[in-house]
Design a protein around this motif. Structure first.
Motif, PDB file in Angstrom:
ATOM      1  N   ILE A  75     -80.021 -30.671 -29.407  1.00  0.00           N
ATOM      2  CA  ILE A  75     -81.222 -29.897 -29.092  1.00  0.00           C
ATOM      3  C   ILE A  75     -81.224 -28.676 -29.998  1.00  0.00           C
ATOM      4  CG2 ILE A  75     -82.463 -28.579 -27.342  1.00  0.00           C
ATOM      5  CD1 ILE A  75     -81.309 -30.386 -25.226  1.00  0.00           C
ATOM      6  N   TRP A  76     -82.245 -28.586 -30.839  1.00  0.00           N
ATOM      7  CA  TRP A  76     -82.407 -27.457 -31.755  1.00  0.00           C
ATOM      8  C   TRP A  76     -83.600 -26.631 -31.283  1.00  0.00           C
ATOM      9  CZ3 TRP A  76     -79.551 -26.574 -36.406  1.00  0.00           C
ATOM     10  CH2 TRP A  76     -78.554 -27.527 -36.639  1.00  0.00           C
ATOM     11  N   ALA A  77     -83.341 -25.391 -30.922  1.00  0.00           N
ATOM     12  CA  ALA A  77     -84.397 -24.475 -30.494  1.00  0.00           C
ATOM     13  C   ALA A  77     -84.750 -23.563 -31.662  1.00  0.00           C
ATOM     14  CB  ALA A  77     -83.947 -23.651 -29.293  1.00  0.00           C
ATOM     15  N   LEU A  78     -85.975 -23.676 -32.162  1.00  0.00           N
ATOM     16  CA  LEU A  78     -86.412 -22.902 -33.338  1.00  0.00           C
ATOM     17  C   LEU A  78     -87.400 -21.836 -32.893  1.00  0.00           C
ATOM     18  CD1 LEU A  78     -87.002 -25.972 -35.689  1.00  0.00           C
ATOM     19  CD2 LEU A  78     -84.909 -24.647 -35.385  1.00  0.00           C
ATOM     20  N   LEU A  79     -86.895 -20.902 -32.107  1.00  0.00           N
ATOM     21  CA  LEU A  79     -87.730 -19.842 -31.555  1.00  0.00           C
ATOM     22  C   LEU A  79     -87.158 -18.483 -31.937  1.00  0.00           C
ATOM     23  CD1 LEU A  79     -88.380 -21.180 -27.940  1.00  0.00           C
ATOM     24  CD2 LEU A  79     -90.052 -21.031 -29.787  1.00  0.00           C
ATOM     25  N   LEU A 103     -74.779 -32.528 -24.366  1.00  0.00           N
ATOM     26  CA  LEU A 103     -75.812 -31.792 -25.098  1.00  0.00           C
ATOM     27  C   LEU A 103     -75.168 -30.873 -26.128  1.00  0.00           C
ATOM     28  CD1 LEU A 103     -78.344 -30.798 -22.286  1.00  0.00           C
ATOM     29  CD2 LEU A 103     -78.374 -32.800 -23.790  1.00  0.00           C
ATOM     30  N   ASP A 104     -75.635 -30.979 -27.352  1.00  0.00           N
ATOM     31  CA  ASP A 104     -75.184 -30.122 -28.449  1.00  0.00           C
ATOM     32  C   ASP A 104     -76.354 -29.208 -28.811  1.00  0.00           C
ATOM     33  OD1 ASP A 104     -73.928 -28.953 -30.561  1.00  0.00           O
ATOM     34  OD2 ASP A 104     -74.032 -30.686 -31.892  1.00  0.00           O
ATOM     35  N   VAL A 105     -76.307 -27.974 -28.304  1.00  0.00           N
ATOM     36  CA  VAL A 105     -77.450 -27.052 -28.382  1.00  0.00           C
ATOM     37  C   VAL A 105     -77.267 -26.080 -29.540  1.00  0.00           C
ATOM     38  CG1 VAL A 105     -78.811 -25.328 -27.152  1.00  0.00           C
ATOM     39  CG2 VAL A 105     -77.820 -27.258 -25.896  1.00  0.00           C
ATOM     40  N   HIS A 106     -78.343 -25.892 -30.317  1.00  0.00           N
ATOM     41  CA  HIS A 106     -78.351 -24.938 -31.432  1.00  0.00           C
ATOM     42  C   HIS A 106     -79.591 -24.059 -31.304  1.00  0.00           C
ATOM     43  CE1 HIS A 106     -75.338 -27.454 -33.583  1.00  0.00           C
ATOM     44  NE2 HIS A 106     -75.993 -28.442 -32.988  1.00  0.00           N
ATOM     45  N   PHE A 107     -79.403 -22.749 -31.386  1.00  0.00           N
ATOM     46  CA  PHE A 107     -80.521 -21.811 -31.415  1.00  0.00           C
ATOM     47  C   PHE A 107     -80.640 -21.247 -32.822  1.00  0.00           C
ATOM     48  CE2 PHE A 107     -80.221 -21.942 -26.860  1.00  0.00           C
ATOM     49  CZ  PHE A 107     -81.516 -21.678 -26.428  1.00  0.00           C
ATOM     50  N   VAL A 108     -81.827 -21.363 -33.404  1.00  0.00           N
ATOM     51  CA  VAL A 108     -82.092 -20.864 -34.755  1.00  0.00           C
ATOM     52  C   VAL A 108     -83.295 -19.934 -34.693  1.00  0.00           C
ATOM     53  CG1 VAL A 108     -82.694 -21.454 -37.122  1.00  0.00           C
ATOM     54  CG2 VAL A 108     -81.174 -22.952 -35.821  1.00  0.00           C
ATOM     55  N   ASP A 109     -83.098 -18.691 -35.099  1.00  0.00           N
ATOM     56  CA  ASP A 109     -84.190 -17.723 -35.164  1.00  0.00           C
ATOM     57  C   ASP A 109     -84.834 -17.831 -36.549  1.00  0.00           C
ATOM     58  OD1 ASP A 109     -85.874 -15.532 -35.343  1.00  0.00           O
ATOM     59  OD2 ASP A 109     -84.545 -14.228 -34.186  1.00  0.00           O
ATOM     60  N   PRO A 110     -86.061 -18.346 -36.660  1.00  0.00           N
ATOM     61  CA  PRO A 110     -86.681 -18.515 -37.983  1.00  0.00           C
ATOM     62  C   PRO A 110     -86.843 -17.209 -38.756  1.00  0.00           C
ATOM     63  CG  PRO A 110     -87.889 -19.735 -36.304  1.00  0.00           C
ATOM     64  CD  PRO A 110     -86.931 -18.842 -35.588  1.00  0.00           C
ATOM     65  N   ASP A 111     -86.978 -16.086 -38.033  1.00  0.00           N
ATOM     66  CA  ASP A 111     -87.179 -14.804 -38.700  1.00  0.00           C
ATOM     67  C   ASP A 111     -85.881 -14.203 -39.220  1.00  0.00           C
ATOM     68  OD1 ASP A 111     -89.913 -14.902 -38.125  1.00  0.00           O
ATOM     69  OD2 ASP A 111     -89.615 -13.986 -36.151  1.00  0.00           O
ATOM     70  N   SER A 113     -82.701 -16.055 -39.458  1.00  0.00           N
ATOM     71  CA  SER A 113     -81.718 -16.998 -39.997  1.00  0.00           C
ATOM     72  C   SER A 113     -82.388 -17.979 -40.948  1.00  0.00           C
ATOM     73  CB  SER A 113     -81.028 -17.746 -38.853  1.00  0.00           C
ATOM     74  OG  SER A 113     -80.462 -16.861 -37.927  1.00  0.00           O
ATOM     75  N   PRO A 114     -82.826 -17.499 -42.121  1.00  0.00           N
ATOM     76  CA  PRO A 114     -83.529 -18.399 -43.048  1.00  0.00           C
ATOM     77  C   PRO A 114     -82.659 -19.551 -43.547  1.00  0.00           C
ATOM     78  CG  PRO A 114     -83.023 -16.287 -44.096  1.00  0.00           C
ATOM     79  CD  PRO A 114     -82.720 -16.128 -42.638  1.00  0.00           C
ATOM     80  N   ALA A 115     -81.348 -19.311 -43.699  1.00  0.00           N
ATOM     81  CA  ALA A 115     -80.474 -20.384 -44.185  1.00  0.00           C
ATOM     82  C   ALA A 115     -80.373 -21.509 -43.161  1.00  0.00           C
ATOM     83  CB  ALA A 115     -79.088 -19.826 -44.494  1.00  0.00           C
ATOM     84  N   GLU A 116     -80.203 -21.150 -41.891  1.00  0.00           N
ATOM     85  CA  GLU A 116     -80.125 -22.167 -40.843  1.00  0.00           C
ATOM     86  C   GLU A 116     -81.462 -22.882 -40.690  1.00  0.00           C
ATOM     87  OE1 GLU A 116     -78.547 -20.746 -37.177  1.00  0.00           O
ATOM     88  OE2 GLU A 116     -77.001 -19.549 -38.147  1.00  0.00           O
ATOM     89  N   LEU A 117     -82.561 -22.142 -40.833  1.00  0.00           N
ATOM     90  CA  LEU A 117     -83.877 -22.776 -40.752  1.00  0.00           C
ATOM     91  C   LEU A 117     -84.068 -23.757 -41.900  1.00  0.00           C
ATOM     92  CD1 LEU A 117     -86.714 -23.051 -39.564  1.00  0.00           C
ATOM     93  CD2 LEU A 117     -87.410 -21.090 -40.963  1.00  0.00           C
ATOM     94  N   PHE A 118     -83.633 -23.378 -43.096  1.00  0.00           N
ATOM     95  CA  PHE A 118     -83.762 -24.278 -44.246  1.00  0.00           C
ATOM     96  C   PHE A 118     -82.968 -25.557 -44.027  1.00  0.00           C
ATOM     97  CE2 PHE A 118     -82.311 -25.767 -48.436  1.00  0.00           C
ATOM     98  CZ  PHE A 118     -83.543 -26.007 -49.033  1.00  0.00           C
ATOM     99  N   ALA A 119     -81.755 -25.423 -43.460  1.00  0.00           N
ATOM    100  CA  ALA A 119     -80.939 -26.610 -43.180  1.00  0.00           C
ATOM    101  C   ALA A 119     -81.637 -27.519 -42.172  1.00  0.00           C
ATOM    102  CB  ALA A 119     -79.573 -26.189 -42.664  1.00  0.00           C
ATOM    103  N   ALA A 120     -82.255 -26.917 -41.145  1.00  0.00           N
ATOM    104  CA  ALA A 120     -82.986 -27.717 -40.162  1.00  0.00           C
ATOM    105  C   ALA A 120     -84.209 -28.377 -40.793  1.00  0.00           C
ATOM    106  CB  ALA A 120     -83.399 -26.841 -38.981  1.00  0.00           C
ATOM    107  N   GLN A 121     -84.862 -27.659 -41.704  1.00  0.00           N
ATOM    108  CA  GLN A 121     -86.019 -28.242 -42.404  1.00  0.00           C
ATOM    109  C   GLN A 121     -85.608 -29.461 -43.211  1.00  0.00           C
ATOM    110  OE1 GLN A 121     -87.538 -24.169 -43.999  1.00  0.00           O
ATOM    111  NE2 GLN A 121     -89.292 -25.537 -44.074  1.00  0.00           N
ATOM    112  N   GLN A 122     -84.496 -29.340 -43.935  1.00  0.00           N
ATOM    113  CA  GLN A 122     -84.054 -30.455 -44.760  1.00  0.00           C
ATOM    114  C   GLN A 122     -83.647 -31.657 -43.914  1.00  0.00           C
ATOM    115  OE1 GLN A 122     -84.108 -30.418 -48.272  1.00  0.00           O
ATOM    116  NE2 GLN A 122     -85.335 -28.626 -47.751  1.00  0.00           N
ATOM    117  N   ARG A 123     -83.071 -31.393 -42.783  1.00  0.00           N
ATOM    118  CA  ARG A 123     -82.586 -32.494 -41.951  1.00  0.00           C
ATOM    119  C   ARG A 123     -83.710 -33.182 -41.182  1.00  0.00           C
ATOM    120  NH1 ARG A 123     -78.079 -32.273 -37.074  1.00  0.00           N
ATOM    121  NH2 ARG A 123     -78.289 -34.468 -36.490  1.00  0.00           N
TER     122      ARG A 123
END
Length: 545
Positions: A75-79, A103-111, A113-123
């Motif tokens: 579960i990836w939360a992109l909020l 459950l493998d939960v990941h929280f990514v703040d798009p504002d 954590s741009p690197a983590e957001l980019f990794a989620a975008q690519q995946r």
């Protein structure tokens, strides 16, 4: 004199050692108690939900779903951390985590954590863009993934908005999250069908005007996409019944009556329709092609005008063209909720659009998704204007802005077991579905809008026996009675309370000062008496001597 002092020193030393030992024992006991409490808490985990809506109390259906998990689900939360849904989502996922370890939960703040957001975008193939307010907006608030399958949850799906005298919102996080987990585990994909045979672009057509980028995007989002043969080309069983959503993307020929009847029957059976239509010149370039879809549009309470919209507001019109390319102003709706929350109010672009209007006598009341500015207008006789080569100006009979260019409508339920009735979205331009929206960041918000519309339309029936969460008021409503109470509180109650408190403090201080003076007077009298007796005794002692 030395012996008593040594004994007193020894007693003091023993007392200090005893106190130090007691402190050490107390600290050790506190550590042991803390460890035992944590061990007991780990073995007998309990959570208490004190929210009025019962946000964190999981339904039996959710508990059964989580207990049945045998393999990890991501579960990836992109909020953003500033998003009001983030804290609620964290607590809900903590409640989920208390029921399963899968459950493998990941929280990514798009504002942040741009690197983590980019990794989620690519995946996951997530589309992200900058909103007008500077924040980052994505086409998914939550991504649930399992063995290569994924399900996107948009921000608008996290709450259900109930219209009325007061705007009320009903939390939907548990419902959509459990449904997403079930979907990726079961592997049942939503089927989206595109009509063909009426001049629509092909699904495998690339380029800026093709549908291939949209198709690829939908397939990455766990949709099954296929072309729907025209009614006249059917041989045997009609596959339209297997479609959760039927999309008509920019027809350029008149749709036969048989096709219209087929789509109407599909709608009556609980199907969902998305129309993206715009101005189509006829062969002589003297008028517009009659698409023959008026009866279907009327089912959604909408009518398509035969005009071309020009935007004259300098802040909204594009630098190229003469106003036929422009940005629109979004209206509140579950489809547009994510964009509005991220500040993308003016981020959706339109090219060659026709205006829409509500039918006053329709049984269904549609909701506008976006509109133009007051400076815009819809030109009916665009062909004679094109021959003149002058700047576009409104003429008599042209529709004046603001003009609605997209509507969404939900029809009554066809079956009682369905979560909602058939849904229809009508867009006044085919450009929103074209591939250019998925090719660059400039039009990313247009792509996010389309994907939000498809998610809303193709929402599968969620068969959950979990009760709905209690709705809460989201707007401030001030009646005359409430205003009177506020005025009384501000103008009378608060000043009187302050005055009473001030008098009480003053009285307490005065009483304290009186008591202090009395104690001082008594002390002085006692001192005088003591001094007088001593003085009187001194002469006596002297005389005795």
């Amino acid at each position: 004199m030395t012996a008593p002092r040594d004994a007193e020193s020894k007693r003091t030393s023993r007392t200090q050692r005893a106190l130090a030992l007691a402190d050490a024992v107390g600290v050790a006991a506190a550590v042991v108690i803390a460890v035992l409490v944590n061990v007991i808490g780990a073995r007998h985990y309990r959570r208490w939900d004190v929210t009025e809506e019962g946000l964190y109390t999981l339904s039996p259906t959710t508990e059964h779903t989580l207990a049945a998990l045998r393999e990890p689900v991501e579960i990836w939360a992109l909020l953003s951390e500033s998003d009001p849904q983030t804290l609620t989502l964290r607590h809900v996922l903590a409640a989920y985590g208390s029921k399963t370890r899968q459950l493998d939960v990941h929280f990514v703040d798009p504002d942040r954590s741009p690197a983590e957001l980019f990794a989620a975008q690519q995946r996951f193939g997530i589309v992200a863009g900058k909103a007008d307010g500077g924040g980052v907006v994505t086409d998914a608030a939550i991504v649930v993934a399992h063995k290569g399958k994924r399900h996107f949850v948009t921000t608008g799906e996290l709450v259900a908005v109930e219209a009325g005298e007061e705007l009320r919102v009903r939390p939907q996080i548990e419902r959509v999250l459990t449904a997403a987990i079930r979907e990726v585990v079961s592997g049942q994909a939503v089927e989206v069908c595109f009509t063909s045979g009426h001049g629509e672009p092909e699904l495998d057509q690339g380029g800026d005007d093709g549908l291939l980028p949209l198709r690829g995007r939908l397939e990455k989002s766990n949709f099954t996409v296929r072309a729907l043969p025209a009614a006249r080309a059917l041989e045997g069983r009609d596959p339209i019944g297997e479609c959760e959503l039927v999309v008509m993307a920019g027809p350029r020929q008149r749709v036969p009556a048989r096709e219209v009847e087929r789509l109407a029957s599909y709608l009556d059976g609980g199907g969902n329709l998305l129309f993206a239509v715009g101005p189509v010149p006829d062969e002589a370039a003297r008028g517009f092609v009659e698409l023959g879809l008026d009866a279907l549009f009327a089912r959604a309470g909408v009518r398509l005008r035969h005009d071309v919209v020009f935007e004259r507001d300098a802040e909204l019109r594009a630098s190229a063209g003469q106003g036929e390319m422009f940005f629109v102003k979004l209206e509140p709706h579950p489809i547009t909720g994510a964009l509005l929350a991220a500040g993308g109010e003016h981020g959706v672009a339109m090219v060659e659009a026709s205006s829409l209007e509500k039918l006053p006598t329709a049984a269904v009341v549609p909701e506008a998704l976006f509109a133009t500015s007051r400076e815009s207008f819809g030109m009916r006789d665009v062909f004679s204007w094109a021959e003149g080569g002058l700047a576009p100006e409104p003429r008599e009979g042209d529709a004046k802005g603001p003009l609605e260019l997209a509507f969404a409508a939900e029809l009554p339920k066809a079956r009682a077991d369905r979560e909602h009735g058939s849904r229809v979205v009508v867009l006044g331009s085919a450009s929103l579905l074209h591939g250019r929206n998925w090719r660059g960041r400039e039009l990313a918000l247009s792509a996010l809008f389309v994907e939000g519309a498809i998610s809303w339309l193709a929402a599968k029936t969620v068969v959950l026996d979990s009760p709905d969460k209690k709705a809460r008021t989201s707007t401030l409503s001030i009646t005359e009675e409430a205003l009177s109470r506020v005025l009384f509180t501000v103008l009378v109650a608060l000043p009187m309370s302050s005055l009473f408190l001030g008098l009480l403090v003053r009285w307490r201080r005065s009483a304290g000062e009186v008591k202090g003076r009395r104690r001082a007077t008594k002390a002085a009298g006692a001192n005088d008496a003591a001094t007088g007796s001593t003085t009187a005794s001194e002469p006596t002692e002297a005389n005795d001597e």
